[in-house]
Design a protein around this motif. Structure first.
Motif, PDB file in Angstrom:
ATOM      1  N   GLU A   4       1.221  -1.591  -0.492  1.00 43.10           N
ATOM      2  CA  GLU A   4       0.191   0.018  -0.046  1.00 43.10           C
ATOM      3  C   GLU A   4       0.699   1.424   0.184  1.00 43.10           C
ATOM      4  O   GLU A   4       2.353   1.302   0.422  1.00 43.10           O
ATOM      5  CB  GLU A   4      -1.139  -0.202   0.978  1.00 43.10           C
ATOM      6  N   MET A   5      -0.169   2.635  -0.406  1.00 46.53           N
ATOM      7  CA  MET A   5       0.955   3.634  -0.304  1.00 46.53           C
ATOM      8  C   MET A   5       0.403   4.717   0.289  1.00 46.53           C
ATOM      9  O   MET A   5       1.235   5.637  -0.045  1.00 46.53           O
ATOM     10  CB  MET A   5       0.558   3.595  -2.540  1.00 46.53           C
ATOM     11  N   PHE A   6       0.475   4.427   1.352  1.00 54.32           N
ATOM     12  CA  PHE A   6       0.150   4.905   2.429  1.00 54.32           C
ATOM     13  C   PHE A   6       1.189   5.496   3.336  1.00 54.32           C
ATOM     14  O   PHE A   6       1.243   6.657   3.509  1.00 54.32           O
ATOM     15  CB  PHE A   6      -0.266   4.571   4.079  1.00 54.32           C
ATOM     16  N   PHE A   7       2.027   4.598   3.317  1.00 50.73           N
ATOM     17  CA  PHE A   7       3.703   5.452   3.883  1.00 50.73           C
ATOM     18  C   PHE A   7       4.666   6.491   2.926  1.00 50.73           C
ATOM     19  O   PHE A   7       5.315   7.548   3.540  1.00 50.73           O
ATOM     20  CB  PHE A   7       4.887   4.461   3.612  1.00 50.73           C
ATOM     21  N   MET A  16       3.270   8.577   2.137  1.00 51.18           N
ATOM     22  CA  MET A  16       1.893   9.985   1.755  1.00 51.18           C
ATOM     23  C   MET A  16       2.778  11.251   3.430  1.00 51.18           C
ATOM     24  O   MET A  16       3.092  12.281   3.312  1.00 51.18           O
ATOM     25  CB  MET A  16       0.812  10.088   2.935  1.00 51.18           C
ATOM     26  N   PHE A  17       3.459  10.041   4.436  1.00 47.05           N
ATOM     27  CA  PHE A  17       4.369   9.956   5.248  1.00 47.05           C
ATOM     28  C   PHE A  17       5.480  10.640   5.133  1.00 47.05           C
ATOM     29  O   PHE A  17       6.012  11.573   5.420  1.00 47.05           O
ATOM     30  CB  PHE A  17       4.758   8.975   6.701  1.00 47.05           C
ATOM     31  N   PHE A  18       5.810  10.295   4.120  1.00 47.70           N
ATOM     32  CA  PHE A  18       7.141  10.270   3.550  1.00 47.70           C
ATOM     33  C   PHE A  18       7.295  11.871   2.862  1.00 47.70           C
ATOM     34  O   PHE A  18       8.074  12.979   3.257  1.00 47.70           O
ATOM     35  CB  PHE A  18       7.722   9.698   2.347  1.00 47.70           C
ATOM     36  N   LEU A  19       6.019  12.153   2.193  1.00 43.91           N
ATOM     37  CA  LEU A  19       5.426  13.093   1.618  1.00 43.91           C
ATOM     38  C   LEU A  19       5.674  14.162   3.229  1.00 43.91           C
ATOM     39  O   LEU A  19       6.066  15.456   2.533  1.00 43.91           O
ATOM     40  CB  LEU A  19       4.532  13.271   0.206  1.00 43.91           C
ATOM     41  N   VAL A  20       4.918  13.969   3.994  1.00 39.15           N
ATOM     42  CA  VAL A  20       4.769  15.145   4.753  1.00 39.15           C
ATOM     43  C   VAL A  20       6.010  15.884   5.522  1.00 39.15           C
ATOM     44  O   VAL A  20       6.219  16.877   5.874  1.00 39.15           O
ATOM     45  CB  VAL A  20       3.693  14.261   5.870  1.00 39.15           C
ATOM     46  N   PHE A  21       7.130  14.908   5.595  1.00 42.83           N
ATOM     47  CA  PHE A  21       8.078  15.081   6.237  1.00 42.83           C
ATOM     48  C   PHE A  21       9.174  15.350   5.657  1.00 42.83           C
ATOM     49  O   PHE A  21      10.046  16.587   5.746  1.00 42.83           O
ATOM     50  CB  PHE A  21       9.199  13.906   7.031  1.00 42.83           C
ATOM     51  N   SER A  22       8.824  15.514   4.021  1.00 42.72           N
ATOM     52  CA  SER A  22      10.201  15.900   3.005  1.00 42.72           C
ATOM     53  C   SER A  22       9.516  17.443   2.597  1.00 42.72           C
ATOM     54  O   SER A  22      10.609  18.108   2.734  1.00 42.72           O
ATOM     55  CB  SER A  22      10.341  14.767   1.503  1.00 42.72           C
ATOM     56  N   VAL A  23       8.264  17.379   3.240  1.00 44.13           N
ATOM     57  CA  VAL A  23       7.944  19.191   2.792  1.00 44.13           C
ATOM     58  C   VAL A  23       8.283  20.156   4.287  1.00 44.13           C
ATOM     59  O   VAL A  23       8.847  20.970   4.069  1.00 44.13           O
ATOM     60  CB  VAL A  23       6.266  19.395   3.177  1.00 44.13           C
TER      61      VAL A  23
END
Length: 93
Positions: free
Chosen positions: A53-56, A58-65
């Protein structure tokens, strides 16, 4: 296998760009964002390949932003204090 080599070559090109642009903080920050994008694309590729699943992602994008915003804030503070973004004007002591 060929996509893995492709991502590795792009990552090495990013490392070379960091080493060539190491005098300006803004260029280093842009190269770090390039690393984040390459890691994100690689993660999406491998998650799709193994049908996870691709839910991880989204966490990666939040922390990279958050990382990008923190870098830009530090850059703005440095420019306001010293006048430019060269590493040579920073006093480490």
């Amino acid at each position: 296998m060929y996509m893995g080599m492709f991502f590795l070559i792009i990552f090495i090109i990013g490392l070379m760009s960091v080493s060539l642009n190491r005098y300006h903080l803004f260029m280093v920050l842009l190269c770090l964002e390039f690393f984040v994008l390459i890691l994100f694309i690689t993660m999406i590729f491998y998650l799709n390949f193994f049908s996870n699943e691709m839910f991880f992602s989204m966490f990666f994008l939040v922390f990279s932003v958050c990382e990008g915003v923190l870098g830009i804030c530090n850059l703005i503070l440095l420019i306001r204090l010293h006048g430019n973004d060269y590493f040579c004007v920073l006093n480490i002591l």
